[in-house]
Each structure stands twice: as C-alpha cells, then as structure tokens.
Write an enzyme that holds these catalytic residues in place. Structure first.
Site, PDB file in Angstrom:
ATOM      1  N   ARG A  18      43.670  56.472  23.744  1.00  0.00           N
ATOM      2  CA  ARG A  18      43.532  57.273  21.859  1.00  0.00           C
ATOM      3  C   ARG A  18      43.345  58.163  21.500  1.00  0.00           C
ATOM      4  NH1 ARG A  18      47.388  52.627  21.873  1.00  0.00           N
ATOM      5  NH2 ARG A  18      46.546  51.001  22.568  1.00  0.00           N
ATOM      6  N   ASP A  88      33.731  50.287  32.937  1.00  0.00           N
ATOM      7  CA  ASP A  88      32.720  51.413  34.586  1.00  0.00           C
ATOM      8  C   ASP A  88      31.641  50.544  35.167  1.00  0.00           C
ATOM      9  OD1 ASP A  88      31.278  51.719  32.221  1.00  0.00           O
ATOM     10  OD2 ASP A  88      32.816  53.194  31.506  1.00  0.00           O
ATOM     11  N   HIS A 105      35.068  43.256  28.123  1.00  0.00           N
ATOM     12  CA  HIS A 105      36.864  43.300  28.300  1.00  0.00           C
ATOM     13  C   HIS A 105      36.539  42.977  30.026  1.00  0.00           C
ATOM     14  CE1 HIS A 105      37.939  45.359  24.981  1.00  0.00           C
ATOM     15  NE2 HIS A 105      37.965  44.051  24.284  1.00  0.00           N
ATOM     16  N   CYS A 138      47.340  38.345  46.629  1.00  0.00           N
ATOM     17  CA  CYS A 138      45.849  37.291  46.727  1.00  0.00           C
ATOM     18  C   CYS A 138      46.576  36.813  48.437  1.00  0.00           C
ATOM     19  CB  CYS A 138      45.908  36.970  45.927  1.00  0.00           C
ATOM     20  SG  CYS A 138      44.978  35.167  46.447  1.00  0.00           S
TER      21      CYS A 138
HETATM   22 ZN    ZN Z   1      45.074  33.593  44.892  1.00  0.00          ZN
END
Ligand code: ZN
Length: 232
Positions: A18, A88, A105, A138
């Site tokens: 931001r 990161d 996070h 997936c």
């Molecule tokens: Zn899956």
C-alpha cells in the site's frame, strides 16, 4: 524477538502493498486476486494470479543487510524468534534458522490445494503454468491450487498465531521492523509484549499504530538502521 513486515524486503526489490509504489496502489486488480472469495469463484482471477506469480520479483530477490543483521543477532545468541508477515523466505535465505522463523502469512514457495489440503513445491506448479496450463488443478483431487499464503478473507493458522503471540509475551525486547502494525491479530503482539514487560523498538519509514507505546522509534532505511543496531 523481531517482528518483520514488507518494509524489510523493499530493499531487496520486493515492493510493498500500500505504499506509493505498492503492488495494490498501482494495480487494484491484484488486490482482488488476493481475496480468497474472488480467487475461488472466478477462473479468470486465478489465471491472472498465476501469471502474476510467474512474474514476481520475489523469485530473484536476495536478502539485504537488514535480513543479514538479524542473522548476526541470532549468531550472538540474542534472538529467540522472527515472526514475519512476509512470504518471501528471505530470512531463511539470509541464513536465519528456519526453526526461529514464524511465517504468519505462509510462504509463496509452496502451493496448497484448497480442497484436499495437499502441499507441494511452487516451482513444480509454475513449470506447469509455463508449459501452458493457465489454471493448474491439484493432481491428487482436481481441486483449486493456490500459493500456501494467507489471502484476504482467509483465516490465519491458529497454532502459528498462537506461537507468535507467545514469543511476544516471552520476549525481553520486541523489535518491529518494516510494518505499519495495522494488521491484526499480528499487531496485537506489540501491546501484549509491552504488557508482559518487554521493551518495544520500532523501525519503520512511516508512523505506525504503536509509536506512542514504543521505547524507541527509528525512521529511515531499514537496511542501514538494522546493521547499525546489531553492531552495537
Ligand atoms: Zn487436492
């Protein structure tokens, strides 16, 4: 202990969100893609998200002297934990012990299936995108894949945030670096640490929500300030 946010990685070429040159300031669409509801509901949002991931400057980013200063702090036995809002992995790549790093996070270097929960290496899925799969599913269950990060609208992992709040309460000193301390519950670490008797030191370019309860507030370039602090 140290709490880090996007500001410690901007000197490594990873933009914050931001700020004046932030990712979402320049591209509001990217903020939409970061919202879990949009990501799950709209295949076009996912297609753009995978293209954004491929182009991320974070893959080529290298740790800067700010990250390295925290490695030095650990080497001297002064660092109990690094709680980071960043995804990161630059703390680990700088040489901080992985067991000290609490990623509230998540990490962009892993993928997670929204349906079956299976995790995998991001690089493997990026390779599929480069080979032509616009929205790779997936391979175990056909579900929606995303990076193993916490998007807006997605809950934090309870055990991870518990650990973050616990290390804050155990600390003698909480050093908050490169975060405006505006995102909860992570920002609660500061008053919790303070209440438990810790000193609070804030290093950030801009004012934060807790400057008034800090013992010291340092403004300026993080990659210059942190090495100066840890050299003392
Ligand atoms: Zn899956």
């Amino acid at each position: 202990m140290v709490l880090t946010g996007a500001g410690i990685s901007t000197d490594s070429g990873i933009p914050d969100f931001r700020g004046p040159n932030g990712v979402w300031t320049k591209n509001p669409e990217a903020e939409k893609a970061a919202t879990i509801q949009h990501y799950l509901a709209d295949p076009d949002v996912r297609v753009r998200a995978w293209q954004t991931r491929i182009a991320s400057p974070a893959w080529a980013a290298r740790p800067n002297p700010g990250h390295q200063a925290l490695v030095e702090l650990e080497r001297r036995g002064k660092l109990h934990a690094i709680v980071t809002q960043n995804v990161d992995e630059l703390h680990q790549r700088a040489g901080s012990s992985p067991q000290l790093v609490v990623e509230v996070h998540g990490t962009m270097f892993r993928t997670k299936c929204w349906d079956c929960g299976e995790e995998g290496a991001m690089e493997v899925v990026l390779e599929r995108v480069r080979a032509g799969e616009a929205d790779p599913a997936c391979r175990s269950c056909g579900g929606i894949l995303k990076s193993a990060t916490i998007s807006f609208g997605q809950s934090l992992v309870p055990e991870v945030i518990d650990r973050a709040l616990t290390v804050a309460e155990e600390a003698d000193l909480l050093l908050a670096v490169g975060t405006t301390l505006a995102v909860y519950p992570v920002a609660n670490m500061v008053p919790r640490a303070r209440f438990a008797g810790a000193k609070i030191v804030i290093v950030n370019a801009e004012p934060t929500g807790y400057d008034d309860i800090a013992d010291a507030v340092l403004r300026g370039q993080i990659s210059e300030i942190l090495p100066a602090i840890t050299a003392g």
